[in-house]
Design an enzyme around this catalytic site. Sequence first.
Site, PDB file in Angstrom:
ATOM      1  N   SER A 138       0.764  -1.083  -0.050  1.00 40.18           N
ATOM      2  CA  SER A 138       0.091   0.068   0.101  1.00 40.18           C
ATOM      3  C   SER A 138       0.767   1.138  -0.078  1.00 40.18           C
ATOM      4  O   SER A 138       2.076   1.145   0.372  1.00 40.18           O
ATOM      5  CB  SER A 138      -0.688  -0.060   1.287  1.00 40.18           C
ATOM      6  OG  SER A 138      -1.429   1.138   1.515  1.00 40.18           O
ATOM      7  N   TYR A 151      -3.180  -0.603  10.846  1.00 34.74           N
ATOM      8  CA  TYR A 151      -3.004  -0.857   9.255  1.00 34.74           C
ATOM      9  C   TYR A 151      -1.625  -0.489   8.598  1.00 34.74           C
ATOM     10  O   TYR A 151      -1.089  -1.214   8.039  1.00 34.74           O
ATOM     11  CB  TYR A 151      -4.073  -0.582   8.376  1.00 34.74           C
ATOM     12  CG  TYR A 151      -4.265  -0.576   6.862  1.00 34.74           C
ATOM     13  CD1 TYR A 151      -4.462  -1.944   6.422  1.00 34.74           C
ATOM     14  CD2 TYR A 151      -4.119   0.304   5.886  1.00 34.74           C
ATOM     15  CE1 TYR A 151      -4.261  -2.219   4.925  1.00 34.74           C
ATOM     16  CE2 TYR A 151      -4.048  -0.006   4.519  1.00 34.74           C
ATOM     17  CZ  TYR A 151      -4.337  -1.082   4.196  1.00 34.74           C
ATOM     18  OH  TYR A 151      -4.224  -1.672   2.891  1.00 34.74           O
TER      19      TYR A 151
HETATM   20  P1  NAP Z   1     -10.971  -6.432  -0.678  1.00 41.72           P
HETATM   21  O1  NAP Z   1     -12.083  -6.304  -1.842  1.00 41.72           O
HETATM   22  O2  NAP Z   1     -11.678  -6.353   0.611  1.00 41.72           O
HETATM   23  O3  NAP Z   1     -10.464  -7.895  -1.082  1.00 41.72           O
HETATM   24  C1  NAP Z   1      -9.484  -8.658  -0.011  1.00 41.72           C
HETATM   25  C2  NAP Z   1      -9.236  -9.809  -0.341  1.00 41.72           C
HETATM   26  O4  NAP Z   1      -8.562 -10.527   0.596  1.00 41.72           O
HETATM   27  C3  NAP Z   1     -10.690 -10.809  -0.659  1.00 41.72           C
HETATM   28  O5  NAP Z   1     -10.518 -11.768  -1.602  1.00 41.72           O
HETATM   29  C4  NAP Z   1     -10.689 -11.371   0.709  1.00 41.72           C
HETATM   30  O6  NAP Z   1     -11.252 -12.837   0.352  1.00 41.72           O
HETATM   31  C5  NAP Z   1      -9.181 -11.977   0.752  1.00 41.72           C
HETATM   32  N1  NAP Z   1      -8.799 -12.047   2.269  1.00 41.72           N
HETATM   33  C6  NAP Z   1      -9.066 -11.655   3.481  1.00 41.72           C
HETATM   34  N2  NAP Z   1      -8.534 -12.130   4.468  1.00 41.72           N
HETATM   35  C7  NAP Z   1      -8.128 -13.449   3.874  1.00 41.72           C
HETATM   36  C8  NAP Z   1      -7.692 -14.608   4.575  1.00 41.72           C
HETATM   37  N3  NAP Z   1      -7.564 -14.704   6.068  1.00 41.72           N
HETATM   38  N4  NAP Z   1      -7.232 -15.742   3.891  1.00 41.72           N
HETATM   39  C9  NAP Z   1      -7.515 -15.617   2.725  1.00 41.72           C
HETATM   40  N5  NAP Z   1      -8.062 -14.358   1.845  1.00 41.72           N
HETATM   41  C10 NAP Z   1      -8.431 -13.472   2.538  1.00 41.72           C
HETATM   42  O7  NAP Z   1      -9.812  -5.562  -0.769  1.00 41.72           O
HETATM   43  P2  NAP Z   1      -8.706  -4.797  -1.924  1.00 41.72           P
HETATM   44  O8  NAP Z   1      -8.837  -3.478  -1.966  1.00 41.72           O
HETATM   45  O9  NAP Z   1      -9.037  -5.807  -3.332  1.00 41.72           O
HETATM   46  O10 NAP Z   1      -7.562  -5.399  -1.149  1.00 41.72           O
HETATM   47  C11 NAP Z   1      -6.501  -6.204  -1.690  1.00 41.72           C
HETATM   48  C12 NAP Z   1      -4.943  -5.649  -1.268  1.00 41.72           C
HETATM   49  O11 NAP Z   1      -4.797  -4.253  -1.673  1.00 41.72           O
HETATM   50  C13 NAP Z   1      -4.831  -5.934   0.289  1.00 41.72           C
HETATM   51  O12 NAP Z   1      -3.888  -6.253   0.734  1.00 41.72           O
HETATM   52  C14 NAP Z   1      -4.966  -4.477   0.538  1.00 41.72           C
HETATM   53  O13 NAP Z   1      -4.297  -4.087   1.772  1.00 41.72           O
HETATM   54  C15 NAP Z   1      -4.484  -3.750  -0.530  1.00 41.72           C
HETATM   55  N6  NAP Z   1      -4.587  -2.184  -0.773  1.00 41.72           N
HETATM   56  C16 NAP Z   1      -5.997  -1.729  -0.982  1.00 41.72           C
HETATM   57  C17 NAP Z   1      -6.118  -0.686  -1.268  1.00 41.72           C
HETATM   58  C18 NAP Z   1      -7.553   0.062  -1.433  1.00 41.72           C
HETATM   59  O14 NAP Z   1      -7.685   1.235  -1.474  1.00 41.72           O
HETATM   60  N7  NAP Z   1      -8.852  -0.717  -1.619  1.00 41.72           N
HETATM   61  C19 NAP Z   1      -4.994   0.266  -1.426  1.00 41.72           C
HETATM   62  C20 NAP Z   1      -3.817   0.069  -1.253  1.00 41.72           C
HETATM   63  C21 NAP Z   1      -3.549  -1.514  -1.062  1.00 41.72           C
HETATM   64  P3  NAP Z   1     -12.041 -13.618   1.657  1.00 41.72           P
HETATM   65  O15 NAP Z   1     -12.934 -12.566   2.356  1.00 41.72           O
HETATM   66  O16 NAP Z   1     -13.004 -14.474   0.730  1.00 41.72           O
HETATM   67  O17 NAP Z   1     -11.235 -14.615   2.192  1.00 41.72           O
END
Ligand code: NAP
Length: 235
Positions: A138, A151
């Site tokens: 991130s 976080y």
């Molecule tokens: P999201 O839509 O909430 O997706 C998160 C994913 O992680 C889901 O597929 C979830 O699947 C999986 N997950 C969560 N806990 C898990 C566990 N214990 N075991 C296996 N899978 C798990 O969020 P996203 O934005 O796509 O996030 C993806 C990554 O990008 C994260 O690392 C986040 O920190 C990073 N990120 C996001 C943003 C943003 O603004 N959205 C910005 C910077 C970085 P299940 O619930 O089915 O397990």
Amino acid sequence: MQKTAIITGASRGIGRAIALELAQQGIYVILIARNSQELTELQTQVEQKGGKADFYALDIAQANEVKSTVEQILDKHSQIDYLINNAGVGSFQEFETFEEAELDRIMNVNIKGTFLLTKELVLHMKSRKQGHIVTIASDVSKRTFPNGSVYCASKYAQDALMSALRKEVRSFGIKVSTIYPGLVDTHFNGNQPGEPDNKNWLKPEDIAQSVSYVLSAPAHVVVDELMIHPLEQDY
Ligand code: NAP
């Protein structure tokens, strides 16, 4: 031989977009998350477009689940070329209101989960003397903000984990790349994608393109770090 990629957090958001992008490029995608229904739907979607996908529903913070899943994957696929560490969780609140259980939840997924899966795959990649590990960290792996203490700490730690690993494994021919997105319009932390206020945020597909770019570097090149923001984000 067809390339293979393990993608964590593939059930929705950024991970799902990465899976669709890589599958479209002819890579066999191995999908990991907890929600098996969403993973089944994605597997069907990949296959309908002519791609190949398997899925494994597990909690990446559980060492025994990770170990047995990687064993099953390696029984089926003799080689894993790419590991995309994308699964992650977060929540934002005042420091003194953070409960211990919430700290554990965030650290367990973002740090322990990333560590466990990477550890298993590093063993495999070292034996093959090749492989590429890409982590979706991130932009808050490099900066902090109010109410983001836990976080940010998890993402700083995830960044450090990968940065040290990069130096450790490059002599084995293994590349380690980290991508640092700003705001992405996903379900992260209860966000509802598609809200008008977020229309200029990054799309999951923007991050998928970054992964594709990083993976397509020539053999002698490693993209160590890639920071990406919405043009309008003030950070
Ligand atoms: P999201 O839509 O909430 O997706 C998160 C994913 O992680 C889901 O597929 C979830 O699947 C999986 N997950 C969560 N806990 C898990 C566990 N214990 N075991 C296996 N899978 C798990 O969020 P996203 O934005 O796509 O996030 C993806 C990554 O990008 C994260 O690392 C986040 O920190 C990073 N990120 C996001 C943003 C943003 O603004 N959205 C910005 C910077 C970085 P299940 O619930 O089915 O397990």
